[in-house]
Design a protein around this motif. Structure first.
Motif, mmCIF file in Angstrom:
data_model
loop_
_atom_site.group_PDB
_atom_site.id
_atom_site.type_symbol
_atom_site.label_atom_id
_atom_site.label_comp_id
_atom_site.label_asym_id
_atom_site.label_seq_id
_atom_site.Cartn_x
_atom_site.Cartn_y
_atom_site.Cartn_z
ATOM 1 N N GLU A 17 17.068 3.723 -17.969
ATOM 2 C CA GLU A 17 18.131 4.669 -19.268
ATOM 3 C C GLU A 17 18.551 6.096 -18.894
ATOM 4 O O GLU A 17 19.305 6.667 -19.103
ATOM 5 N N ASN A 18 16.641 6.325 -18.380
ATOM 6 C CA ASN A 18 17.073 8.142 -17.446
ATOM 7 C C ASN A 18 16.050 8.390 -16.784
ATOM 8 O O ASN A 18 15.271 7.539 -16.744
ATOM 9 N N ILE A 19 15.880 9.375 -16.491
ATOM 10 C CA ILE A 19 14.732 9.519 -14.586
ATOM 11 C C ILE A 19 13.806 10.604 -15.336
ATOM 12 O O ILE A 19 14.495 12.261 -15.281
ATOM 13 N N GLU A 20 12.676 11.024 -16.099
ATOM 14 C CA GLU A 20 12.286 12.468 -16.306
ATOM 15 C C GLU A 20 11.484 12.928 -15.240
ATOM 16 O O GLU A 20 10.990 12.062 -14.089
ATOM 17 N N ILE A 21 11.523 14.589 -14.605
ATOM 18 C CA ILE A 21 11.013 14.938 -13.544
ATOM 19 C C ILE A 21 10.127 15.636 -14.922
ATOM 20 O O ILE A 21 9.986 16.330 -15.449
ATOM 21 N N ASP A 22 9.230 15.933 -13.423
ATOM 22 C CA ASP A 22 8.054 16.693 -14.433
ATOM 23 C C ASP A 22 7.929 18.252 -13.175
ATOM 24 O O ASP A 22 8.698 17.646 -12.704
ATOM 25 N N LYS A 23 7.920 19.412 -14.010
ATOM 26 C CA LYS A 23 8.365 21.018 -13.132
ATOM 27 C C LYS A 23 7.113 20.231 -12.015
ATOM 28 O O LYS A 23 7.627 21.336 -10.935
ATOM 29 N N ASP A 24 6.800 19.674 -11.536
ATOM 30 C CA ASP A 24 4.987 20.062 -10.195
ATOM 31 C C ASP A 24 6.632 18.537 -9.059
ATOM 32 O O ASP A 24 6.311 18.563 -8.132
ATOM 33 N N GLN A 25 7.386 18.043 -9.981
ATOM 34 C CA GLN A 25 8.243 17.221 -9.536
ATOM 35 C C GLN A 25 9.497 17.171 -8.574
ATOM 36 O O GLN A 25 10.791 17.169 -7.552
ATOM 37 N N PHE A 26 9.686 18.805 -9.368
ATOM 38 C CA PHE A 26 11.446 19.119 -9.632
ATOM 39 C C PHE A 26 12.370 19.543 -8.416
ATOM 40 O O PHE A 26 13.514 18.938 -7.998
ATOM 41 N N TYR A 27 11.325 20.351 -7.518
ATOM 42 C CA TYR A 27 12.143 20.450 -6.262
ATOM 43 C C TYR A 27 12.121 19.483 -5.336
ATOM 44 O O TYR A 27 13.483 19.638 -4.468
ATOM 45 N N GLU A 28 10.751 18.631 -5.796
ATOM 46 C CA GLU A 28 11.354 17.551 -4.330
ATOM 47 C C GLU A 28 12.343 16.541 -4.947
ATOM 48 O O GLU A 28 12.986 15.751 -4.159
ATOM 49 N N PHE A 29 12.434 16.546 -6.082
ATOM 50 C CA PHE A 29 13.479 15.470 -6.164
ATOM 51 C C PHE A 29 15.312 16.125 -6.234
ATOM 52 O O PHE A 29 15.986 16.008 -5.789
ATOM 53 N N ARG A 30 14.951 17.289 -6.968
ATOM 54 C CA ARG A 30 16.169 18.114 -6.274
ATOM 55 C C ARG A 30 17.129 18.030 -4.912
ATOM 56 O O ARG A 30 18.130 18.357 -4.440
ATOM 57 N N GLU A 31 15.892 17.960 -4.249
ATOM 58 C CA GLU A 31 16.217 17.934 -2.735
ATOM 59 C C GLU A 31 17.274 16.741 -2.168
ATOM 60 O O GLU A 31 17.911 17.140 -1.719
ATOM 61 N N VAL A 32 16.606 15.326 -2.856
ATOM 62 C CA VAL A 32 17.295 14.367 -2.575
ATOM 63 C C VAL A 32 18.447 14.523 -3.300
ATOM 64 O O VAL A 32 19.632 13.665 -3.069
ATOM 65 N N LEU A 33 18.513 15.004 -4.780
ATOM 66 C CA LEU A 33 19.708 14.864 -5.628
ATOM 67 C C LEU A 33 20.618 15.901 -5.004
ATOM 68 O O LEU A 33 22.013 14.682 -5.410
ATOM 69 N N VAL A 34 19.797 16.651 -4.829
ATOM 70 C CA VAL A 34 22.095 17.503 -4.351
ATOM 71 C C VAL A 34 22.359 16.940 -3.577
ATOM 72 O O VAL A 34 23.513 17.091 -2.781
ATOM 73 N N LYS A 35 21.684 16.579 -2.056
ATOM 74 C CA LYS A 35 22.001 15.320 -0.872
ATOM 75 C C LYS A 35 22.943 13.836 -1.576
ATOM 76 O O LYS A 35 23.765 13.988 -0.817
ATOM 77 N N HIS A 36 23.077 13.649 -2.691
ATOM 78 C CA HIS A 36 23.401 12.080 -2.981
ATOM 79 C C HIS A 36 24.505 12.046 -3.158
ATOM 80 O O HIS A 36 25.351 13.358 -3.767
#
Length: 62
Positions: A17-36
């Motif tokens: 249903e959703n993805i929960e990202i903590d603040k310490d994961q945010f930049y790592e996740f965002r790097e993947v997300l913006v390239k998607h």
């Protein structure tokens, strides 16, 4: 490291249903997300304590 690509795919397919990202994961996740290729279909809602909840939208944001 989490497999963020797989999580994004599962979210798109409705398997989760959703993805929960903590603040310490945010930049790592965002790097993947913006390239998607469907980047604009994912919406992040900021919550307290630096947590972000991502959902998938059929219609991309502008």
């Amino acid at each position: 490291m989490e497999n963020y690509e797989e999580m994004l795919q599962q979210l798109k397919e409705g398997k989760i249903e959703n993805i929960e990202i903590d603040k310490d994961q945010f930049y790592e996740f965002r790097e993947v997300l913006v390239k998607h290729p469907l980047f604009k279909h994912y919406r992040g809602d900021a919550k307290q304590n630096g947590k972000v909840i991502y959902t998938y939208m059929e219609v991309p944001r502008s």
